[in-house]
Enzyme design. Sequence first.
Site, PDB file in Angstrom:
ATOM      1  N   HIS A   1       0.841  -1.205   0.000  1.00 52.88           N
ATOM      2  CA  HIS A   1       0.000   0.000   0.000  1.00 52.88           C
ATOM      3  C   HIS A   1       0.870   1.246   0.000  1.00 52.88           C
ATOM      4  O   HIS A   1       1.969   1.249   0.539  1.00 52.88           O
ATOM      5  CB  HIS A   1      -0.931   0.025   1.216  1.00 52.88           C
ATOM      6  CG  HIS A   1      -0.234  -0.078   2.527  1.00 52.88           C
ATOM      7  ND1 HIS A   1       0.206  -1.280   3.038  1.00 52.88           N
ATOM      8  CD2 HIS A   1       0.114   0.864   3.445  1.00 52.88           C
ATOM      9  CE1 HIS A   1       0.793  -1.077   4.217  1.00 52.88           C
ATOM     10  NE2 HIS A   1       0.762   0.219   4.473  1.00 52.88           N
TER      11      HIS A   1
ATOM     12  N   HIS B   1       0.786   5.251   1.180  1.00 54.00           N
ATOM     13  CA  HIS B   1       0.144   6.320   1.941  1.00 54.00           C
ATOM     14  C   HIS B   1       0.278   7.610   1.151  1.00 54.00           C
ATOM     15  O   HIS B   1       1.358   7.910   0.635  1.00 54.00           O
ATOM     16  CB  HIS B   1       0.875   6.578   3.269  1.00 54.00           C
ATOM     17  CG  HIS B   1       0.865   5.447   4.224  1.00 54.00           C
ATOM     18  ND1 HIS B   1       0.032   5.400   5.314  1.00 54.00           N
ATOM     19  CD2 HIS B   1       1.608   4.312   4.290  1.00 54.00           C
ATOM     20  CE1 HIS B   1       0.261   4.307   6.017  1.00 54.00           C
ATOM     21  NE2 HIS B   1       1.220   3.625   5.409  1.00 54.00           N
TER      22      HIS B   1
HETATM   23  P1  5GP Z   1       1.734   0.626   7.530  1.00 55.20           P
HETATM   24  O1  5GP Z   1       2.444   0.958   8.810  1.00 55.20           O
HETATM   25  O2  5GP Z   1       1.507  -0.860   7.364  1.00 55.20           O
HETATM   26  O3  5GP Z   1       2.361   1.272   6.336  1.00 55.20           O
HETATM   27  O4  5GP Z   1       0.316   1.326   7.685  1.00 55.20           O
HETATM   28  C1  5GP Z   1      -0.907   0.689   7.732  1.00 55.20           C
HETATM   29  C2  5GP Z   1      -1.971   1.758   7.785  1.00 55.20           C
HETATM   30  O5  5GP Z   1      -3.220   1.128   7.638  1.00 55.20           O
HETATM   31  C3  5GP Z   1      -2.024   2.526   9.119  1.00 55.20           C
HETATM   32  O6  5GP Z   1      -1.834   3.912   8.854  1.00 55.20           O
HETATM   33  C4  5GP Z   1      -3.403   2.219   9.667  1.00 55.20           C
HETATM   34  O7  5GP Z   1      -4.017   3.330  10.276  1.00 55.20           O
HETATM   35  C5  5GP Z   1      -4.172   1.760   8.416  1.00 55.20           C
HETATM   36  N1  5GP Z   1      -5.191   0.770   8.715  1.00 55.20           N
HETATM   37  C6  5GP Z   1      -5.014  -0.402   9.385  1.00 55.20           C
HETATM   38  N2  5GP Z   1      -6.163  -1.089   9.463  1.00 55.20           N
HETATM   39  C7  5GP Z   1      -7.092  -0.339   8.815  1.00 55.20           C
HETATM   40  C8  5GP Z   1      -8.492  -0.535   8.553  1.00 55.20           C
HETATM   41  O8  5GP Z   1      -9.105  -1.518   8.938  1.00 55.20           O
HETATM   42  N3  5GP Z   1      -9.124   0.447   7.862  1.00 55.20           N
HETATM   43  C9  5GP Z   1      -8.472   1.574   7.423  1.00 55.20           C
HETATM   44  N4  5GP Z   1      -9.199   2.465   6.745  1.00 55.20           N
HETATM   45  N5  5GP Z   1      -7.159   1.786   7.637  1.00 55.20           N
HETATM   46  C10 5GP Z   1      -6.478   0.838   8.336  1.00 55.20           C
END
Ligand code: 5GP
Length: 143
Positions: free
Chosen positions: A102, A104
């Site tokens: 993903h 951001h």
């Molecule tokens: P990472 O640290 O893996 O790059 O970020 C994962 C992101 O996914 C985090 O910013 C977190 O807030 C978001 N996230 C995790 N679970 C969910 C979810 O169930 N729904 C949404 N909309 N965002 C999520």
Amino acid sequence: MSRNPECVFCKIVSVEIPASVVYEDQTLLCFLDFNPLSPGHLLIVTRDHYATLTELPSDVSSKLGSLLPLAGKALIEVTGASGFNVLCNNGSVAGQIVPHVHFHLIPRFDADGLGYRWSAGSYEEGKANQLAAEYQKAFTKPS
Ligand code: 5GP
Ligand code: ZN
């Protein structure tokens, strides 16, 4: 369609759990991060489950790359942000919590207080050239 039943983003893609979706096509889904770093923080995910960027087939990575400018323009229009950060964490050591690839997109505003430690170093004599040569070789390896 490859899916991991344990994966929260796969569950969002299959509408098992809800999300505030802002864009979708056959390959990608874009929705609001539920814990935003700033209002309008977006996530772009692949519909198929891949853990990290290096697993993506080139047609999927092309589509991801094409969507980034479009999503950035929409983000600026909707949030009024002065700029934005694009971030893709790969691996837990890099801060990846959800192991489904993903990006951001984080809206940035003047004096928003966001930031991160950017403790830049420097190279000893010859080291940058040596690394560059190793990179050049790695880039030309067939995948
Ligand atoms: P990472 O640290 O893996 O790059 O970020 C994962 C992101 O996914 C985090 O910013 C977190 O807030 C978001 N996230 C995790 N679970 C969910 C979810 O169930 N729904 C949404 N909309 N965002 C999520
Ligand atoms: Zn997944």
